[in-house]
Write a protein that holds these residues in place. Structure first.
Motif, PDB file in Angstrom:
ATOM      1  N   CYS A 154       0.782  -1.167  -0.042  1.00 36.84           N
ATOM      2  CA  CYS A 154       0.176   0.123  -0.069  1.00 36.84           C
ATOM      3  C   CYS A 154       0.764   1.392   0.022  1.00 36.84           C
ATOM      4  CB  CYS A 154      -0.919  -0.057   1.407  1.00 36.84           C
ATOM      5  SG  CYS A 154      -2.104   1.320   1.184  1.00 36.84           S
ATOM      6  N   SER A 155       0.459   1.938  -0.946  1.00 35.85           N
ATOM      7  CA  SER A 155       1.277   3.395  -1.163  1.00 35.85           C
ATOM      8  C   SER A 155       0.734   4.327  -0.197  1.00 35.85           C
ATOM      9  CB  SER A 155       1.139   3.861  -2.466  1.00 35.85           C
ATOM     10  OG  SER A 155       0.000   4.061  -2.906  1.00 35.85           O
ATOM     11  N   ILE A 156       0.842   4.534   1.305  1.00 35.33           N
ATOM     12  CA  ILE A 156       0.543   5.578   2.263  1.00 35.33           C
ATOM     13  C   ILE A 156       1.832   6.502   2.504  1.00 35.33           C
ATOM     14  CG2 ILE A 156      -0.627   6.047   4.407  1.00 35.33           C
ATOM     15  CD1 ILE A 156      -2.098   3.676   4.016  1.00 35.33           C
ATOM     16  N   SER A 157       1.599   7.782   2.537  1.00 38.15           N
ATOM     17  CA  SER A 157       2.925   8.572   2.857  1.00 38.15           C
ATOM     18  C   SER A 157       2.147   9.483   3.776  1.00 38.15           C
ATOM     19  CB  SER A 157       3.436   9.298   1.759  1.00 38.15           C
ATOM     20  OG  SER A 157       3.977   8.380   0.694  1.00 38.15           O
ATOM     21  N   THR A 158       3.062  10.233   4.458  1.00 42.48           N
ATOM     22  CA  THR A 158       2.821  11.376   5.190  1.00 42.48           C
ATOM     23  C   THR A 158       3.296  12.882   4.602  1.00 42.48           C
ATOM     24  OG1 THR A 158       3.157   9.986   7.513  1.00 42.48           O
ATOM     25  CG2 THR A 158       3.120  12.478   7.609  1.00 42.48           C
ATOM     26  N   PHE A 216      -8.286   9.633   5.548  1.00 47.16           N
ATOM     27  CA  PHE A 216      -7.945   9.081   6.932  1.00 47.16           C
ATOM     28  C   PHE A 216      -8.310  10.115   8.193  1.00 47.16           C
ATOM     29  CE2 PHE A 216      -4.888   7.398   3.991  1.00 47.16           C
ATOM     30  CZ  PHE A 216      -5.163   5.793   4.088  1.00 47.16           C
ATOM     31  N   PRO A 274      -5.026   5.713  -1.229  1.00 45.16           N
ATOM     32  CA  PRO A 274      -4.123   4.563  -1.259  1.00 45.16           C
ATOM     33  C   PRO A 274      -4.334   3.238  -1.907  1.00 45.16           C
ATOM     34  CG  PRO A 274      -5.628   4.722   0.637  1.00 45.16           C
ATOM     35  CD  PRO A 274      -5.710   5.737  -0.089  1.00 45.16           C
ATOM     36  N   LEU A 306      -2.153  12.084   6.093  1.00 43.49           N
ATOM     37  CA  LEU A 306      -1.833  10.656   5.403  1.00 43.49           C
ATOM     38  C   LEU A 306      -2.582  10.684   4.086  1.00 43.49           C
ATOM     39  CD1 LEU A 306      -2.298   8.321   8.421  1.00 43.49           C
ATOM     40  CD2 LEU A 306      -0.002   8.867   7.340  1.00 43.49           C
ATOM     41  N   GLY A 307      -1.904   9.937   3.124  1.00 46.61           N
ATOM     42  CA  GLY A 307      -2.473   9.630   1.829  1.00 46.61           C
ATOM     43  C   GLY A 307      -1.606   9.091   0.850  1.00 46.61           C
ATOM     44  N   GLY A 308      -2.315   8.558  -0.178  1.00 38.40           N
ATOM     45  CA  GLY A 308      -1.515   7.887  -1.139  1.00 38.40           C
ATOM     46  C   GLY A 308      -0.618   8.917  -2.123  1.00 38.40           C
ATOM     47  N   TYR A 355      -4.600  11.140  -4.010  1.00 35.27           N
ATOM     48  CA  TYR A 355      -4.234  10.769  -2.768  1.00 35.27           C
ATOM     49  C   TYR A 355      -4.813   9.510  -2.108  1.00 35.27           C
ATOM     50  CZ  TYR A 355      -1.975  15.406  -3.035  1.00 35.27           C
ATOM     51  OH  TYR A 355      -1.379  16.370  -3.180  1.00 35.27           O
TER      52      TYR A 355
END
Length: 103
Positions: free
Chosen positions: A14-18, A31, A46, A36-38, A44
């Motif tokens: 899963c492509s989740i980043s801060t 979220f 995920p 947080l998001g993709g 964005y």
């Protein structure tokens, strides 16, 4: 966390980043933490994406490629041209243990 890709032909991460505060538009916040998001391109959201295995040139998470099964599978996986990935929540419920092949 790994999961099957939506296509069923492999596993993905899963492509989740801060992101920095306020950089994700309100309409694209999925979220409770608004940072947080993709990735940006799919708004964005995920998503699970195929990955390349670190330190293993030419291998990835495509379950149709037998050469991706480098060391055998402790999770009951089989790698073959007609193989597909599917989620099993409780391996014991389908009669598998993590060291038993699923062929």
């Amino acid at each position: 966390q790994q999961r099957c890709l939506h296509s069923g032909v492999g596993k993905g991460l899963c492509s989740i980043s801060t992101y920095a505060d306020g950089s994700i538009p309100d309409d694209f916040q999925y979220f409770s933490d608004p940072n947080l998001g993709g990735e940006e391109l799919p708004d964005y959201c995920p998503i699970y994406e195929k990955y390349v295995r670190a330190g293993t040139l030419g291998t990835d998470s495509d379950c149709r490629k037998a050469y991706n099964d480098l060391v055998g599978s402790p999770m009951g996986e089989t790698w073959c041209p007609n193989c597909r990935c599917f989620l099993v929540e409780n391996m014991a419920a389908v009669g598998l243990t993590p060291s038993e092949p699923s062929a």
